[in-house]
Design an enzyme around this catalytic site. Structure first.
Site, PDB file in Angstrom:
ATOM      1  N   ASP A 167       0.812  -1.215   0.000  1.00  0.00           N
ATOM      2  CA  ASP A 167       0.000   0.000   0.000  1.00  0.00           C
ATOM      3  C   ASP A 167       0.842   1.259   0.000  1.00  0.00           C
ATOM      4  O   ASP A 167       0.620   2.174  -0.790  1.00  0.00           O
ATOM      5  CB  ASP A 167      -0.927   0.033   1.228  1.00  0.00           C
ATOM      6  CG  ASP A 167      -1.988  -1.047   1.171  1.00  0.00           C
ATOM      7  OD1 ASP A 167      -1.918  -1.944   0.302  1.00  0.00           O
ATOM      8  OD2 ASP A 167      -2.882  -1.013   2.021  1.00  0.00           O
TER       9      ASP A 167
ATOM     10  N   SER B 130      -5.880  -7.910   6.764  1.00  0.00           N
ATOM     11  CA  SER B 130      -5.343  -6.580   6.977  1.00  0.00           C
ATOM     12  C   SER B 130      -4.698  -6.582   8.353  1.00  0.00           C
ATOM     13  O   SER B 130      -5.360  -6.852   9.352  1.00  0.00           O
ATOM     14  CB  SER B 130      -6.494  -5.573   6.894  1.00  0.00           C
ATOM     15  OG  SER B 130      -6.036  -4.309   7.282  1.00  0.00           O
TER      16      SER B 130
ATOM     17  N   ASP C  31      -6.941   4.839  12.234  1.00  0.00           N
ATOM     18  CA  ASP C  31      -5.540   5.247  12.141  1.00  0.00           C
ATOM     19  C   ASP C  31      -5.369   6.608  11.485  1.00  0.00           C
ATOM     20  O   ASP C  31      -4.502   7.396  11.872  1.00  0.00           O
ATOM     21  CB  ASP C  31      -4.723   4.182  11.424  1.00  0.00           C
ATOM     22  CG  ASP C  31      -4.499   2.973  12.311  1.00  0.00           C
ATOM     23  OD1 ASP C  31      -4.500   3.158  13.543  1.00  0.00           O
ATOM     24  OD2 ASP C  31      -4.326   1.863  11.793  1.00  0.00           O
TER      25      ASP C  31
ATOM     26  N   ARG D  68       0.600   4.877  16.940  1.00  0.00           N
ATOM     27  CA  ARG D  68       0.335   5.921  15.953  1.00  0.00           C
ATOM     28  C   ARG D  68       0.845   7.302  16.347  1.00  0.00           C
ATOM     29  O   ARG D  68       1.407   8.011  15.507  1.00  0.00           O
ATOM     30  CB  ARG D  68      -1.157   5.982  15.640  1.00  0.00           C
ATOM     31  CG  ARG D  68      -1.741   4.709  15.039  1.00  0.00           C
ATOM     32  CD  ARG D  68      -0.822   4.058  14.073  1.00  0.00           C
ATOM     33  NE  ARG D  68      -1.458   3.055  13.237  1.00  0.00           N
ATOM     34  CZ  ARG D  68      -0.787   2.234  12.452  1.00  0.00           C
ATOM     35  NH1 ARG D  68       0.538   2.276  12.397  1.00  0.00           N
ATOM     36  NH2 ARG D  68      -1.426   1.353  11.712  1.00  0.00           N
TER      37      ARG D  68
END
Lengths: 413, 413, 413, 413
Positions: free
Chosen positions: B18, B189, B129, B100
């Site tokens: 990605d 995922s 996210d 994050r």
């Protein structure tokens, strides 16, 4: 009310050593008529022998009250508490705490029925149970006299109790049953009901000691549990479990069955140091086999049926709710407030949860509901028709606006 | 800031499919200089290959930033969070959420260092996210431009992504390693760091499906875990673990070791439906082997070192604290307030916890501390010198006084 | 739903300049049939003129809905909120916030009745009202299309609006009435209903400016209020006021009378900087004459009728409850949870409160109730028969026990 | 510790009737050496006469401790509490509560310094002050013996006290000063310090009685206050007021000046029924002239300097914080936790607040700060460059998403 004014006392009588001594002592010290109340709360021992013992101690047959209150216990106390996902201090499922208010209620009901002016219990002056019994009793009948022999008498050690028992010819019997239904010879201080069994004292008084395997009475050691996992399906309605593997059953029956499954798979042991209401810390070990399964399953059915903010508000209120029950405030306006809030969320909590049991583990592996709020059209990683990803930009931007404004002021520290 | 004004973008670049596509796309669409940032957060894959890939995509070598931030991650993010015993919605240990903000911080640090005016990330417009990255970035630098390709481009399915990759000659590689350290071919995922690995999508999108055993990459199935239990001792100071089995080690090393123990004994699997910040529910599975042990152990050391009311207040604040982290508000005044409150309690949280690991179970079996508040002189069932049982009478009486007064008014409903 | 798919829109139409322009604009831009809804919420202006204006703009007579919803507003929105003693950020009585959900509800009711597929409102894209209208509408009907012209059109200044109005022949009239019932020429951005009137903009945009005396429309300046105090008695039942000075009256009538008293005595002015939901701070001035009296009076009747812990729990929950209303979450499960908790406490909140009004002050000077929990036999400084002072020793001792134990450990920091 | 083991007692000695009797009684009953501690907390009466009286009662001069602790009181107790905007039960500014821990601390300091083994105070067994003194003392020194004569002796009425005083030749003097600085002859039970004066008892014991105007000693009746308003500017730094009308002054001086302004304008009277910690309700009247101004002003400076969520979290925590202070838990880990959270928000709370004082009213009319988060570029109704109104659409849409999803499931109740 002074000692000599007490005419009739209702005693929470288990038939065990301590309350048998109290029965005797109340007769001697208070010269009062004693009424015994023995509850079958699912503690796993016969309650009828209490009748024989009471009568043997001179209690009139009509003054011996023995009630099976398992269904009331599970339906009106355990289930409402599980709707809240209540846990005290991160670990304790409140097995003892939740039974005490019901016993207090029955003591007062019987006192009202028999014209008694006092109630008595066998909890010591150092624990939580005295508070739970007495606050419960006073909340239901403010003028009741409460007699707590452990705070009054001089028999403050196991030694002196045994001495007193021997002197008065009181039988010293074992009351707990182990996981196979046999009488258990256990030296721990214990309490049991359909929700759990607890252990305190002895070896446990050093919190760095591991409990002996032989202490645990209600669950198979995980090491000896079946090598193969077992799956259960619990069905919920209005936030309460109503069926097990598709079979509808009453609240107490359902919890009993869950206990059997939990026992078999070594589920529900807890070993903690907890904070008592009266101010000190205490080591306690607990087995809550069915309750441990129910807690997981309830959270799982809520996970698809409850709105996010309702769920979060429940989580924020839960510690306070659990504390209220632990500290004996079941019959309080504040517990009722919280219950009203909790119950207002449960009308859509309905559906099936599948759990896997294996050597001490309860794992949720599936949940479904006609009321589900889960919609994979929204959460999928694939292209969808219902959600506009561009909405997220405005969402983030406005949620961050306060930081952006703050960041622009160079004077801010 | 419009598209053409963007001169330099720092991209959070994993080297996977990605973000490789994004790298290409940023160059094409924005005509901007791209700087890549790849973090070693302990996700269990090599980070150096990201350098090669980035350079192959035309990134200048001096624009490739690869940093090992494992120690910073554990020390300044994971440990503070574990001081709070944070769990989201009763189950999730926040493994993705807590990483994050650190990535956001590094993106901004690099942007400041390199004079970049934008940052970019590979999170979709449907998940949490994006919020965590962007709120973090904007909190640290309010004028930063954030580019979220998933919300902008038309490549909104796995299909169209693969198509794009093929067209632009982007290598499609596996990035996750399984529990034995081998590359894992997983269609889920996923996200991983030293604290956890997560799985979403596919088969899991139906919440009544049990995860396939092959999905779990980081833990031995409990069924295949050792038949013999293993004991660990964790040593705490100021609320953080500092040693394992008596050996002092750095934060990241300690967590890594705990992960190995947890993996071996099948510990830390969670399967839930959770509430995303952007409004929908999502199914997620997580493995947090070391974290699951740490949570239990931290609560255990707190159980003897923390004052009751401090512990209860922590429990009441925890759901809000966990929610803040889940929703991306690490760098917010409200998280800092709560952290200040939590940290104010940890100075006495010090000592040893012994845990037993066995086929998915973590059981606390002992705890001790020089700062202990546990004193068996107070809790014992035997006679004591320090506690006056009669005090309990006044305690109960005054705590019940409000009920007594209420009960005396016959008009009350 | 795209622009051209909209067939029928229900517009929240005040008859004022902004919504008249919107009415026109919806017809032009959306080519949709417009239905107007004008509510009499007690804003102190005639609503019938809105009918004339709407028809003049080409709205079919059967598409003009004018409803007097004052009683529903006070009974089902204002009173439940006052049971909670809700105040936002310590000062704001939520006068605008509480009216929005009711308007949203009426818009949806009318949409359902008329087969409309969209609703529209005149709130800007920078304020809270858009959120309140739209979240309310979507909570009641998830598929409704919401048209918010201020976020769509280019008329983003007062200047361009006036220009548009002149071009389309829209009358520019004053809609607010001052404290003497005369039309008020006010350049502020205002909102009014039976609970309050608000002012924003202009001079107020500098938070260090004092509001001009001429801005305040609904209350006599304290300086000009009567030199003599006036006393009122409010009678409560189930937590709601039901009579004033002994005379029973409907909710809206009661609030209206209280507004007159408050107006006369200069009561209820507030001048604050508040935090909007969309992220920025805004200066607002408010007059809530009757509500200010009600808040004081409700707290006073609760002070004798509510249990301590119920009262404290209400106080702890209140800020969250107020925030939910401020941010537009009236029709949410979490507001309903809190309301259930609050309402569960009000059954005993009954009796009389006497207040003294004087030049801006509301002073409670007496309260009595048949449900009172106040008993001077307990609180008196004189000798009493009901309370044993010695109980306090045990109470204190056990409440201090955790400190005593902690203090005995010399290692504690 | 039994009576005869007490060797030295430090008595909190006001010089008034009650504590003079206690002084005598301690000498008689305990045969202990008595040390007197008299604090100048700004109660508005001379403290030196206490020395004379103590010596007259046979106290050795070196055992008479008289300390001016006004600055410490305001700086370390009052100001931290005002940072929290603390109010108990919506009305009470905690004037008495906040002084008690400081007195407890001084008693312990003096006990440590003089080798005393006990402390004593004049609070009754029915009130909050006994709890505050004793929990404070035990938290600071767990082995201290506390003597609370009111719970021990038989002098449980004003009558019997006066009798005892007459018998032992103890002078019966007035200790409070009225608003003009003259000795006040007041029959109420009162407490005063720089923050407030309180009244209980007599006429007030019927909560439906209005207080007599003559009771209020510290504030001009609003009716007699100046007909012209007066403006003040308070300057804040780190959340504390540091200057008045531009003049820097010490904490106690500043509060004293504010009291004078408040007194002059009739500000700060409160009349409530409150919930005591020991379980009953009590009527109390309070005058807190300067504190009432400070509370308003602090909220106002926070309104522009504090982040929204920090402000809301403060509001949610405040009731618990206020309750802790009310109930005597100043020196507790949980109060320290909350203080840490509160203080973490105050570093940017800096700037000027202008208030208008008029006949009982405190109205904020302006606020400004170099740290301000208010930015009219964002809030203006006019066109702006910084805010994109279209962001609101995504913000609303995602905030409503949970309702939209719920609304689409027709099975939901």
């Amino acid at each position: 009310m002074s000692k000599k004014d007490v005419k009739k006392v209702v005693l929470a009588y288990s038939g065990g050593l301590d309350t048998s001594i109290i029965l005797k002592w109340l007769q001697d010290e208070y010269k009062a008529e004693v009424i015994t109340f023995t509850a079958d709360l699912g503690q796993g021992e016969e309650v009828e022998p209490a009748r024989v013992k009471a009568i043997a101690c001179g209690i009139k047959p009509e003054n011996v009250f023995i009630l099976d209150i398992k269904e009331e216990f599970v339906k009106d106390y355990v289930f409402p508490m599980f709707r809240a996902n209540a846990i005290y201090e991160g670990e304790y499922l409140l097995g003892t705490s939740i039974a005490r208010p019901l016993i207090a209620k029955k003591l007062i009901d019987i006192a009202n029925e028999t014209g008694a002016d006092a109630v008595s219990h066998g909890a010591t002056g150092k624990g939580n149970d005295q508070v739970r019994f007495e606050i419960g009793a006073l909340a239901l009948r403010p003028d009741i006299k409460v007699i707590a022999p452990w705070r009054e008498w001089e028999l403050n050690s196991r030694e002196s109790l045994l001495e007193y028992a021997r002197k008065h010819g009181i039988e010293i019997a074992q009351k707990h049953l182990d996981k196979d239904g046999n009488p258990a010879i256990s030296p721990y201080s214990m309490d049991a009901n359909l929700l759990h069994i607890s252990y305190e004292g002895l070896h446990l008084e050093n919190p760095s000691n591991e409990p002996e395997e032989s202490m645990w009475l209600w669950t198979t050691p995980p090491e000896l549990a079946p090598d193969e996992a077992e799956y259960l399906t619990l069905t919920y309605k209005n936030g309460d479990p109503i069926a097990l593997n598709g079979e509808q059953m009453s609240p107490a029956t359902l919890l009993e069955k869950l206990n059997q499954y939990g026992n078999k798979h070594g589920i529900g042991r807890v070993d903690i140091v907890e904070n008592r209401y009266v101010g000190m810390k205490a080591r306690g070990c607990y087995e809550t086999p069915g309750g441990t399964i129910m807690l997981k399953a309830h959270r799982a059915i809520e996970s698809i049926c409850l709105d996010r903010e309702a769920a979060h508000l429940k989580d924020e209120l839960m510690p306070k709710y659990a504390k209220l029950i632990y500290q004996g405030y079941w019959f309080s306006p504040e517990r009722e407030m919280l219950q009203a809030a909790i119950d207002a969320t449960q009308k859509n909590v309905e559906g099936d949860v599948r759990v896997k049991l294996y050597k001490g583990n309860v794992m949720v592996v599936g949940r479904e509901s006609v009321n589900s709020l889960y919609d994979d059209a929204y959460s999928t990683f694939e292209k969808d028709e219902v959600y506009n990803q561009k909405d997220a930009e405005g969402f983030i931007r406005l949620n961050a606006l306060r930081f952006i404004i703050a960041g622009k002021n160079p004077n801010r520290k």
